[in-house]
Write a protein that holds these residues in place. Structure first.
Motif, PDB file in Angstrom:
ATOM      1  N   LEU A 182      19.505  13.421 -13.004  1.00 16.08           N
ATOM      2  CA  LEU A 182      20.755  12.696 -12.758  1.00 16.08           C
ATOM      3  C   LEU A 182      21.707  13.649 -12.036  1.00 16.08           C
ATOM      4  O   LEU A 182      22.233  14.585 -12.627  1.00 16.08           O
ATOM      5  CB  LEU A 182      21.351  12.234 -14.095  1.00 16.08           C
ATOM      6  CG  LEU A 182      22.582  11.359 -14.034  1.00 16.08           C
ATOM      7  CD1 LEU A 182      22.251  10.024 -13.364  1.00 16.08           C
ATOM      8  CD2 LEU A 182      23.117  11.123 -15.436  1.00 16.08           C
ATOM      9  N   PHE A 183      21.877  13.409 -10.714  1.00 16.54           N
ATOM     10  CA  PHE A 183      22.734  14.292  -9.922  1.00 16.54           C
ATOM     11  C   PHE A 183      24.208  14.005 -10.175  1.00 16.54           C
ATOM     12  O   PHE A 183      25.009  14.916 -10.333  1.00 16.54           O
ATOM     13  CB  PHE A 183      22.418  14.137  -8.427  1.00 16.54           C
ATOM     14  CG  PHE A 183      21.065  14.675  -8.067  1.00 16.54           C
ATOM     15  CD1 PHE A 183      20.855  16.031  -7.892  1.00 16.54           C
ATOM     16  CD2 PHE A 183      19.984  13.824  -7.932  1.00 16.54           C
ATOM     17  CE1 PHE A 183      19.608  16.532  -7.565  1.00 16.54           C
ATOM     18  CE2 PHE A 183      18.734  14.308  -7.609  1.00 16.54           C
ATOM     19  CZ  PHE A 183      18.541  15.664  -7.429  1.00 16.54           C
ATOM     20  N   PRO A 215      22.036  17.430 -20.159  1.00 17.39           N
ATOM     21  CA  PRO A 215      22.482  16.049 -19.921  1.00 17.39           C
ATOM     22  C   PRO A 215      21.981  15.445 -18.603  1.00 17.39           C
ATOM     23  O   PRO A 215      21.973  14.223 -18.453  1.00 17.39           O
ATOM     24  CB  PRO A 215      24.010  16.169 -19.914  1.00 17.39           C
ATOM     25  CG  PRO A 215      24.304  17.377 -20.739  1.00 17.39           C
ATOM     26  CD  PRO A 215      23.160  18.322 -20.469  1.00 17.39           C
ATOM     27  N   ASN A 216      21.523  16.268 -17.675  1.00 13.72           N
ATOM     28  CA  ASN A 216      21.107  15.746 -16.365  1.00 13.72           C
ATOM     29  C   ASN A 216      19.597  15.745 -16.138  1.00 13.72           C
ATOM     30  O   ASN A 216      19.134  15.146 -15.170  1.00 13.72           O
ATOM     31  CB  ASN A 216      21.760  16.557 -15.240  1.00 13.72           C
ATOM     32  CG  ASN A 216      23.274  16.408 -15.252  1.00 13.72           C
ATOM     33  OD1 ASN A 216      23.794  15.373 -15.616  1.00 13.72           O
ATOM     34  ND2 ASN A 216      23.963  17.474 -14.871  1.00 13.72           N
ATOM     35  N   ASP A 217      18.820  16.425 -16.961  1.00 13.88           N
ATOM     36  CA  ASP A 217      17.378  16.536 -16.740  1.00 13.88           C
ATOM     37  C   ASP A 217      16.589  16.040 -17.955  1.00 13.88           C
ATOM     38  O   ASP A 217      16.832  16.496 -19.079  1.00 13.88           O
ATOM     39  CB  ASP A 217      16.994  17.992 -16.458  1.00 13.88           C
ATOM     40  CG  ASP A 217      17.577  18.486 -15.150  1.00 13.88           C
ATOM     41  OD1 ASP A 217      17.162  17.965 -14.099  1.00 13.88           O
ATOM     42  OD2 ASP A 217      18.440  19.385 -15.184  1.00 13.88           O
ATOM     43  N   ASN A 218      15.665  15.144 -17.681  1.00 13.23           N
ATOM     44  CA  ASN A 218      14.794  14.595 -18.724  1.00 13.23           C
ATOM     45  C   ASN A 218      13.350  14.750 -18.281  1.00 13.23           C
ATOM     46  O   ASN A 218      13.003  14.422 -17.146  1.00 13.23           O
ATOM     47  CB  ASN A 218      15.132  13.114 -18.954  1.00 13.23           C
ATOM     48  CG  ASN A 218      14.148  12.455 -19.891  1.00 13.23           C
ATOM     49  OD1 ASN A 218      13.155  11.882 -19.443  1.00 13.23           O
ATOM     50  ND2 ASN A 218      14.409  12.531 -21.175  1.00 13.23           N
ATOM     51  N   PHE A 219      12.505  15.251 -19.188  1.00 14.44           N
ATOM     52  CA  PHE A 219      11.083  15.439 -18.893  1.00 14.44           C
ATOM     53  C   PHE A 219      10.237  14.629 -19.872  1.00 14.44           C
ATOM     54  O   PHE A 219      10.595  14.482 -21.040  1.00 14.44           O
ATOM     55  CB  PHE A 219      10.710  16.928 -19.005  1.00 14.44           C
ATOM     56  CG  PHE A 219      11.429  17.794 -18.023  1.00 14.44           C
ATOM     57  CD1 PHE A 219      10.896  18.009 -16.759  1.00 14.44           C
ATOM     58  CD2 PHE A 219      12.645  18.390 -18.348  1.00 14.44           C
ATOM     59  CE1 PHE A 219      11.561  18.816 -15.845  1.00 14.44           C
ATOM     60  CE2 PHE A 219      13.314  19.191 -17.436  1.00 14.44           C
ATOM     61  CZ  PHE A 219      12.765  19.397 -16.183  1.00 14.44           C
TER      62      PHE A 219
END
Length: 195
Positions: free
Chosen positions: A92-93, A48-52
């Motif tokens: 997204l931190f 949910p927080n990392d997109n590549f």
């Protein structure tokens, strides 16, 4: 000394004879072209927080065109090579803090090769070079041979950027950097074949 060039490079007229030592030559040139395209994109939500993201684009082509005013036996072969690669990581931190890191590489290349459709013997070359030059007598006859120069151009662009965004109530803070390295190589054999 002129006769071998006239016999080899000036085609026999195919059209109307004007009766004054001139005649019409008609031809219908073609422009054969090959183009190869590749486009691809991958989006991956690792969690949910990392997109590549990775995106690739490539366009390689070549074509052969007749040179304006140079007669039916002079062509240019042009090759192009364009490549784009982009990758991005968005993190997204918290619900209010986001960071985006991006890398891009772009390469654009073009080269042109004067190409004769007539096999000109080496003893008729004006210079000891890899291709025949051209002949032009202003006001009397159109040029023959190829007035274009062999050339090669390559441009590379590398880019790294980062954008940090934080939202605090009514205020949004943004900071980051963008670094680009640009490199261009150009080579031209100006009138190397002689005129």
């Amino acid at each position: 000394t002129v006769q071998p060039y006239l016999d080899l490079l000036y085609p026999i007229p195919t059209g109307h004879d004007f009766g004054d030592g001139t005649a019409e030559y008609a031809y219908a040139p073609t422009q054969p072209t090959d183009e190869n395209l590749l486009v691809g994109k991958i989006d991956w939500n690792a969690n949910p927080n990392d997109n590549f993201l990775v995106r690739v684009s490539s366009d390689r082509a070549n074509n052969q065109v007749w040179v304006d005013g140079a007669g039916p036996d002079s062509t240019d072969i042009t090759r192009t090579d364009t490549r784009y690669v982009t990758s991005q990581w968005r993190r997204l931190f918290t619900a209010r803090v986001l960071n985006g890191l991006r890398f891009a590489s772009n390469r654009t290349g073009r080269d042109i090769t004067p190409t004769s459709l007539v096999d000109v013997p080496r003893n008729l070359y004006f210079a000891n070079e890899p291709y025949f030059g051209y002949i032009e007598v202003p006001g009397l006859m159109a040029s023959v041979g190829n007035p274009d120069d062999a050339a090669s151009y390559v441009q590379n662009l590398y880019e790294v950027s980062d954008t940090f965004t934080a939202n605090f109530g009514k205020h949004t803070w943004r900071a980051g950097f963008n670094y680009q390295r640009y490199h261009f190589d150009g080579f031209s054999e100006s009138r190397r074949g002689g005129a």
